[in-house]
Enzyme design. Structure first.
Site, PDB file in Angstrom:
ATOM      1  N   ASP A 444       0.831  -1.202   0.000  1.00 13.26           N
ATOM      2  CA  ASP A 444       0.000   0.000   0.000  1.00 13.26           C
ATOM      3  C   ASP A 444       0.870   1.258   0.000  1.00 13.26           C
ATOM      4  OD1 ASP A 444      -2.362   1.479   0.140  1.00 13.26           O
ATOM      5  OD2 ASP A 444      -3.224   0.177   1.660  1.00 13.26           O
ATOM      6  N   ASP A 508     -10.915   1.827  -3.237  1.00 17.45           N
ATOM      7  CA  ASP A 508     -11.435   1.379  -1.941  1.00 17.45           C
ATOM      8  C   ASP A 508     -12.958   1.327  -1.971  1.00 17.45           C
ATOM      9  OD1 ASP A 508      -9.055   0.930  -0.715  1.00 17.45           O
ATOM     10  OD2 ASP A 508      -8.974   2.840   0.352  1.00 17.45           O
TER      11      ASP A 508
HETATM   12  C1  GLA Z   1      -5.799   1.647   2.190  1.00 13.76           C
HETATM   13  C2  GLA Z   1      -6.185   0.537   1.241  1.00 13.76           C
HETATM   14  C3  GLA Z   1      -7.236  -0.336   1.872  1.00 13.76           C
HETATM   15  C4  GLA Z   1      -6.708  -0.889   3.164  1.00 13.76           C
HETATM   16  C5  GLA Z   1      -6.258   0.237   4.074  1.00 13.76           C
HETATM   17  C6  GLA Z   1      -5.567  -0.289   5.319  1.00 13.76           C
HETATM   18  O1  GLA Z   1      -6.828   2.550   2.364  1.00 13.76           O
HETATM   19  O2  GLA Z   1      -6.625   1.067   0.029  1.00 13.76           O
HETATM   20  O3  GLA Z   1      -7.607  -1.374   0.999  1.00 13.76           O
HETATM   21  O4  GLA Z   1      -5.651  -1.765   2.911  1.00 13.76           O
HETATM   22  O5  GLA Z   1      -5.367   1.110   3.429  1.00 13.76           O
HETATM   23  O6  GLA Z   1      -5.158   0.731   6.145  1.00 13.76           O
END
Ligand code: GLA
Length: 708
Positions: A444, A508
């Site tokens: 990430d 997301d």
């Molecule tokens: C980001 C990612 C999510 C998740 C969160 C965890 O927002 O896009 O899918 O992994 O971080 O903190």
């Protein structure tokens, strides 16, 4: 223009013709020419109108202001204030099987330019890169180094992409008539805002009609893309990585390269263009782990439990996931020391022993015992001030020391230009992958970058290159481990990150309705098998919208599917739905992950999003009809499917739909809905099937199979 100065490249459907007399000018980039174009190229010599310079000035792959071109140049730089208007002359040209390498030089400024232009003969995708070398004694500061492709004057409309967190890959259309269009990203990652790609085309180009020229800059950092229309009507696309002041300084003998610009032309609209890019990505960009040729079905824990990690419970989740057919189980954020919310602990990549008193091994063993593989979330480039790492190394931040930079998601970025940071991070990740049986990392990158300083100087470009190196080194040590590129959803998706990752997380936002648009925008440059597509909970966590399992299932089906929820808490009915769509995805994933994607127009485009994936041998296809809004009319016209064999007969059947689809919405649906239909490919393409009536926010999945 002499015949000697002409170079032509030819693919399956595309020809390119360059005149390399004065710089390298792209004279022709379009439909394949059958006869050798060389002798006829003189027909393109331009007039020299009054009121301008007295000679013709070409727009080349490297436009030069010193040649008299009054447009955005390809190079802006200087050697301590001198050599700010270079003009290159051809030195040598190398002819390769797949393209050409042009070496040119400005002998006054002592600059060498290498231009690589390749055409992939199978996919008709071209790639272009410039490398600038300073041979002068004085350091050469490069402010800009851009890639330029001219397009014909009939390219009069532009399709570009915009977005934000949970709203990525949105489309924008505009006419390009005078001036042009420009987009910039200065956020330190590929960005949600401006995916680095655009398409120009002839008037009203669409999925099936019109000429289109698409480009994508393979770069995961700051960039600028522009389409310029000059006062004389000529137009060009220009793409570049954006540099901060003083960021690129070349000592004698040093070089800088642009990112690769990938581009493709189609004479028959956007579907063919996308298929060409998909083919290229499949054959030349993607590197799946040999053990994972079939894309395994995921469960990702994030929206199921967030930071609430209890190993016993996670094992229960894993058991439930396995029962539903999940093949890869990924523990998301929250597993490492002190990570109870998003305010602390980034950098402390050690298991939180308070949450996992018996270690991570029992959980992993449990996951593996269920026949699944195991994956883990990391965010390596980041650091929280509330972390042991920061307390030990407050100087490891990517920052300008005398300023206070704003945080993003409460966190800071590590300075990867420092060798000790880079090596420490590599060792930490290596040790995690060596200690545990991890075969997948969700990598990430959750914040935008402000003041990316390294020892006082701008280091944004270097930071991106170091991320590539970090992943490359890690993958060299652990070739079986696959990596997903995530950046708060779709903030880092481009061909350069994709050369080293096997899946991306486009958003997301798991809301099926929103996903229909996000996934559509995504599909122009990327094939379905790398697109993480998860069935989320009934109540979307990003929009609070409610969607039934069929709409969620059909929407997630056309990607690399997964589920993102807590299966322990779900009802038996919901779980049966997940199992159903998981099984369906497995049944058809080899088709979905290798076939040709078509975005079908439909007769009610304002209210429906229709896609088909047709097998390479054209004997099988899946069609998804998503009703995204109230139908405009009581009837929605016909569903016509392209890409099939005209003379072949096919059986069409409904294989997934909302519970009330066959009765409850209308008196009766079209007869074929109940009985199926046997039709030729030609009929399906030209006349089609009467479109059934669908409720808003529902979807329908059809299977089309060749008979005999
Ligand atoms: C980001 C990612 C999510 C998740 C969160 C965890 O927002 O896009 O899918 O992994 O971080 O903190």
């Amino acid at each position: 223009m002499t015949e000697k100065s002409l170079v032509s490249l030819t693919g399956q459907k595309t020809s390119l013709l360059l005149n390399i007399a004065e710089g390298a000018e792209l004279l022709y980039w379009g439909k394949k020419l059958q006869a050798s174009p060389d002798a006829q190229a003189r027909a393109l010599s331009r007039a020299v109108p009054y009121g301008r310079l007295d000679s013709d000035v070409p727009v080349t792959l490297m436009p030069e202001s010193g040649r008299g071109l009054f447009s955005s140049p390809g190079l802006e730089g200087h050697a301590q204030g001198k050599h700010w208007s270079p003009v290159f002359t051809l030195k040598t040209i190398e002819h390769l099987d797949s393209g050409i390498v042009i070496y040119s030089e400005d002998s006054v400024a002592k600059l060498l330019l290498k231009t690589e232009l390749m055409l992939d003969k199978e996919s008709d995708v071209i790639k272009l890169c410039h490398t600038l070398t300073n041979n002068g004694e004085a350091r050469y500061t490069v402010n800009r180094l851009a890639l330029t492709l001219t397009v014909p004057e009939r390219a009069s409309e532009c399709l570009s992409f915009y977005g934000r967190w949970v709203h990525e890959f949105q489309q924008q259309r505009q006419v390009i008539q005078h001036g042009g269009y420009q987009q910039e990203n200065r956020r330190g990652r590929t960005s949600h805002e401006h995916f680095p790609a655009l398409v120009v085309g002839t008037n009203a180009f669409n999925e099936t009609c019109g000429e289109v020229w698409g480009v994508h800059l393979a770069w995961s950092g700051n960039h600028r893309l522009r389409v310029d229309v000059k006062a004389d009507g000529r137009r060009f696309i220009q793409a570049e990585a954006l540099y901060y002041p003083g960021e690129i300084e070349l000592a004698q003998g040093e070089s800088v390269s642009t990112p690769w610009l990938y581009a493709s032309y189609s004479a028959s609209g956007l579907n063919s263009m996308s298929q060409q890019f998909h083919r290229y990505v499949r054959e030349h960009i993607l590197r799946f782990s040999p053990a994972e040729k079939v894309r395994p079905l995921h469960l990702n824990t994030w929206e199921g439990i967030y930071f609430d990690h209890r190993p016993e419970y996670i094992m229960q989740m894993a058991s439930e996931a396995a029962k539903m057919g999940v093949e890869r189980f990924i523990i998301d954020d929250g597993w490492f020391r002190g990570r109870n919310d998003d305010k602390a602990a980034l950098g402390d990549w050690y298991l939180d022993e308070q949450k996992y008193p018996h270690g991570l091994e029992p959980v992993i063993e449990h996951v593996l015992a269920q026949g699944m593989t195991f994956g883990l979330w990391v965010e390596p480039e980041m650091i929280s001030k509330n972390s042991d790492l920061y307390r030990q190394h407050p100087d490891w931040l990517l920052q300008l020391a005398d300023y206070d930079q704003p945080t993003g998601r409460n966190q800071y970025v590590l300075d990867l230009s420092r060798d000790e940071v880079f090596e420490w991070l590599l060792a930490r990740l290596d040790s995690l992958l060596s200690q545990y049986q991890i075969s997948y990392l969700k990598w990430d990158m959750n914040r935008e970058v402000v003041q990316p300083g390294h020892l006082g100087r701008a280091a944004q470009t270097r930071q991106v290159e170091r991320v590539y190196q970090l992943i490359d080194r890690l993958r060299a040590q652990h070739p079986q481990v696959e990596i997903e590129s995530c950046a708060a959803g779709g903030g880092r998706i481009d061909y350069e990150i994709l050369k080293r990752t096997q899946r991306v997380w486009p958003s997301d936002n798991n809301d099926a309705l929103e996903r229909q648009f996000i996934q559509r925008g995504f599909s122009y440059f990327f094939p379905p098998e790398i697109m993480g597509a998860h069935i989320g909970a009934r109540h979307s966590h990003s929009t609070r919208r409610v969607a039934d399992i069929h709409f969620r299932g059909i929407t997630a089906l056309f990607g690399h599917m997964g589920i993102e929820l807590d299966p322990v808490k779900e009802s038996e009915e919901e779980k049966a739905g997940f199992s159903h769509y998981i099984a369906l995805h497995k049944q058809y994933r080899s088709l979905i992950h290798s076939g040709d994607l078509y975005r079908l127009p439909g007769d009610d485009p304002a209210a429906q999003v229709i896609s088909a994936i047709v097998a390479k041998d054209q004997r099988q296809a899946l069609v998804s009809v998503a009703q995204i809004a109230m139908p405009t009319w009581a009837l929605s016209g016909a569903l016509r499917v392209t890409g099939l064999l005209a003379q072949q007969r096919y059986r069409v059947s409904v294989i997934a739909c909302a519970d009330n689809f066959r009765q409850g919405i209308v008196n009766t649906q079209p007869a074929w809905v109940y009985e199926g239909a046997e039709l030729s490919g030609e009929w399906l393409e030209q006349a089609g099937l009467a479109m059934p009536v669908l409720d808003p926010e529902s979807a329908l999945l059809l299977l089309i199979e060749a008979i005999n």
